[in-house]
Design a protein around this motif. Structure first.
Motif, PDB file in Angstrom:
ATOM      1  N   VAL A 153      88.762  43.696  54.298  1.00 27.51           N
ATOM      2  CA  VAL A 153      87.883  43.781  53.016  1.00 27.51           C
ATOM      3  C   VAL A 153      88.193  45.191  52.226  1.00 27.51           C
ATOM      4  N   LYS A 154      88.847  44.826  51.239  1.00 21.02           N
ATOM      5  CA  LYS A 154      89.342  45.932  50.395  1.00 21.02           C
ATOM      6  C   LYS A 154      89.230  45.773  48.900  1.00 21.02           C
ATOM      7  N   SER A 155      89.273  46.609  47.910  1.00 18.01           N
ATOM      8  CA  SER A 155      89.535  46.759  46.593  1.00 18.01           C
ATOM      9  C   SER A 155      90.827  46.034  46.146  1.00 18.01           C
ATOM     10  N   SER A 156      91.165  45.780  44.947  1.00 15.95           N
ATOM     11  CA  SER A 156      92.245  45.313  44.760  1.00 15.95           C
ATOM     12  C   SER A 156      93.239  46.489  44.763  1.00 15.95           C
ATOM     13  N   SER A 157      92.847  47.647  44.034  1.00 12.37           N
ATOM     14  CA  SER A 157      93.473  48.931  44.200  1.00 12.37           C
ATOM     15  C   SER A 157      93.911  49.367  45.254  1.00 12.37           C
ATOM     16  N   SER A 158      93.295  49.101  46.446  1.00  6.59           N
ATOM     17  CA  SER A 158      93.593  49.626  47.932  1.00  6.59           C
ATOM     18  C   SER A 158      94.141  48.445  48.670  1.00  6.59           C
ATOM     19  N   LEU A 159      94.522  47.399  48.289  1.00  5.23           N
ATOM     20  CA  LEU A 159      95.284  46.351  49.019  1.00  5.23           C
ATOM     21  C   LEU A 159      96.809  46.571  48.980  1.00  5.23           C
ATOM     22  N   GLU A 171     101.635  32.242  41.443  1.00  2.00           N
ATOM     23  CA  GLU A 171     100.474  33.072  41.601  1.00  2.00           C
ATOM     24  C   GLU A 171      99.441  32.698  40.839  1.00  2.00           C
ATOM     25  N   GLU A 172      98.220  32.699  41.398  1.00  2.00           N
ATOM     26  CA  GLU A 172      97.094  32.487  40.741  1.00  2.00           C
ATOM     27  C   GLU A 172      96.330  33.716  40.346  1.00  2.00           C
ATOM     28  N   VAL A 173      96.267  34.175  39.476  1.00  2.00           N
ATOM     29  CA  VAL A 173      95.728  35.373  38.866  1.00  2.00           C
ATOM     30  C   VAL A 173      95.066  35.406  37.462  1.00  2.00           C
ATOM     31  N   ASP A 174      93.774  35.932  37.391  1.00  2.00           N
ATOM     32  CA  ASP A 174      93.157  35.746  36.219  1.00  2.00           C
ATOM     33  C   ASP A 174      92.341  37.186  35.843  1.00  2.00           C
ATOM     34  N   PHE A 175      91.688  36.945  34.855  1.00  2.00           N
ATOM     35  CA  PHE A 175      90.841  38.054  34.017  1.00  2.00           C
ATOM     36  C   PHE A 175      90.171  39.020  35.099  1.00  2.00           C
ATOM     37  N   PHE A 176      89.501  38.192  36.068  1.00  2.00           N
ATOM     38  CA  PHE A 176      88.586  38.783  36.748  1.00  2.00           C
ATOM     39  C   PHE A 176      89.142  39.900  37.795  1.00  2.00           C
ATOM     40  N   ASP A 177      90.678  39.576  37.991  1.00  2.00           N
ATOM     41  CA  ASP A 177      91.451  40.507  39.046  1.00  2.00           C
ATOM     42  C   ASP A 177      91.875  41.868  38.409  1.00  2.00           C
ATOM     43  N   THR A 178      91.533  41.856  37.122  1.00  2.00           N
ATOM     44  CA  THR A 178      91.620  43.121  36.355  1.00  2.00           C
ATOM     45  C   THR A 178      90.477  44.105  36.438  1.00  2.00           C
ATOM     46  N   LEU A 179      89.242  43.502  37.047  1.00  2.00           N
ATOM     47  CA  LEU A 179      88.231  44.498  37.208  1.00  2.00           C
ATOM     48  C   LEU A 179      88.051  45.080  38.587  1.00  2.00           C
ATOM     49  N   ASN A 180      89.123  45.017  39.341  1.00  2.00           N
ATOM     50  CA  ASN A 180      89.205  45.794  40.803  1.00  2.00           C
ATOM     51  C   ASN A 180      88.337  45.206  41.425  1.00  2.00           C
ATOM     52  N   PRO A 181      88.368  43.810  41.833  1.00  6.94           N
ATOM     53  CA  PRO A 181      87.003  43.175  42.571  1.00  6.94           C
ATOM     54  C   PRO A 181      87.609  43.646  44.138  1.00  6.94           C
ATOM     55  N   ILE A 210      97.922  33.956  55.622  1.00 13.70           N
ATOM     56  CA  ILE A 210      96.514  34.218  55.306  1.00 13.70           C
ATOM     57  C   ILE A 210      95.591  32.708  55.197  1.00 13.70           C
ATOM     58  N   LEU A 211      94.570  32.660  55.890  1.00  9.06           N
ATOM     59  CA  LEU A 211      93.810  31.440  56.455  1.00  9.06           C
ATOM     60  C   LEU A 211      92.710  31.311  55.421  1.00  9.06           C
ATOM     61  N   ALA A 212      91.968  32.450  54.836  1.00  9.95           N
ATOM     62  CA  ALA A 212      90.929  32.026  54.061  1.00  9.95           C
ATOM     63  C   ALA A 212      90.860  33.524  53.111  1.00  9.95           C
ATOM     64  N   ALA A 213      90.120  33.357  52.212  1.00 12.29           N
ATOM     65  CA  ALA A 213      89.805  34.453  51.171  1.00 12.29           C
ATOM     66  C   ALA A 213      88.789  34.455  50.189  1.00 12.29           C
ATOM     67  N   ALA A 214      88.294  35.482  49.650  1.00 16.40           N
ATOM     68  CA  ALA A 214      87.350  35.291  48.801  1.00 16.40           C
ATOM     69  C   ALA A 214      87.417  36.539  48.028  1.00 16.40           C
ATOM     70  N   ARG A 215      86.848  36.488  46.768  1.00 18.39           N
ATOM     71  CA  ARG A 215      86.447  37.779  45.834  1.00 18.39           C
ATOM     72  C   ARG A 215      85.210  38.060  45.599  1.00 18.39           C
ATOM     73  N   LEU A 216      84.888  39.265  45.635  1.00 20.12           N
ATOM     74  CA  LEU A 216      83.434  39.870  45.354  1.00 20.12           C
ATOM     75  C   LEU A 216      83.372  40.734  43.874  1.00 20.12           C
ATOM     76  N   LEU A 217      82.415  40.333  43.225  1.00 26.34           N
ATOM     77  CA  LEU A 217      82.422  41.096  41.812  1.00 26.34           C
ATOM     78  C   LEU A 217      80.936  41.332  41.568  1.00 26.34           C
ATOM     79  N   PRO A 218      80.344  42.414  40.852  1.00 25.80           N
ATOM     80  CA  PRO A 218      78.874  42.381  40.531  1.00 25.80           C
ATOM     81  C   PRO A 218      78.742  41.615  39.414  1.00 25.80           C
ATOM     82  N   MET A 219      77.680  40.856  39.300  1.00 25.79           N
ATOM     83  CA  MET A 219      77.232  40.060  38.314  1.00 25.79           C
ATOM     84  C   MET A 219      76.749  40.653  36.921  1.00 25.79           C
TER      85      MET A 219
END
Length: 206
Positions: A8-14, A43-53, A65-74
């Motif tokens: 569990v890490k932010s995009s910038s930390s992976l 690759e599947e990359v969208d605008f929300f990936d630029t927000l450092n989720p 990779i067996l499973a994944a999810a992305r988390l961002l404040p609403m």
């Protein structure tokens, strides 16, 4: 499914290599299988990936990779508000700082390992709850296909409170809903894991 690693890490930390494998995994699910995203490259990359989720992912002993999810404040842009508003029906879209969105929630289909899927999903959801509680989040909102919704409910015992009936998106039915983040729901997840029996998992540093 033993020797699982949950990260569990932010995009910038992976690590960049792991992030690219995550995007390739998402391409296989959301472009190839679900048809939710038009094909563009491998690759599947969208605008929300630029927000450092924050990304939560599970890998097996071989690094698959067996499973994944992305988390961002609403409080900012969200997939529910900006991409899938039809899934809200007549309900208002949450946009407060205490509500975070789970998006790009995906599971790799592996025939004949239903119990293993429960373990992966239960632990991944628990990690998402840990992050939410650490940030003072009171509610998680999720957009998912209905098949994954059923599997998560079966694994965790936490039913999604739907905003509206499912809608057809691509080749699958999609749904959006929410679940409260509290000590009670986190304890319910822990009890579910205890009831199902111990599992061998390793947790990567956050």
């Amino acid at each position: 499914m033993n020797d699982l690693t949950f990260t569990v890490k932010s995009s910038s930390s992976l690590p960049p290599q792991l992030l690219r494998r995550l995007f390739a995994f998402r391409h296989a699910v959301f472009v190839t299988r679900l048809g939710w995203v038009p094909p563009r490259g491998d690759e599947e990359v969208d605008f929300f990936d630029t927000l450092n989720p924050v990304h939560a992912l599970c890998q097996d002993g071989d690094g698959t990779i067996l499973a994944a999810a992305r988390l961002l404040p609403m409080a900012g842009p969200s997939m529910l508000r900006d991409v899938f508003p039809a899934l809200l029906g007549n309900a208002p879209c949450p946009q407060d700082a205490e509500t975070w969105e789970i998006s790009r929630f995906a599971l790799r289909p592996v025939p004949g390992v239903r119990t293993g899927h429960r373990q992966v999903l239960r632990t991944l959801v628990a990690r998402l709850f840990d992050v939410a509680q650490a940030h003072g989040v009171r509610r998680l909102v999720a957009v998912s296909d209905t098949r994954l919704e059923r599997m998560v409910t079966d694994a965790t015992g936490l039913p999604l409170q739907r905003f509206a009936p499912p809608q057809r998106v691509g080749v699958e039915w999609a749904v959006a809903g929410c679940v409260e983040v509290s000590s009670a729901t986190r304890a319910q997840l822990a009890a579910r894991a205890q009831h199902r029996g111990p599992s061998r998992v390793r947790r990567a540093a956050a």
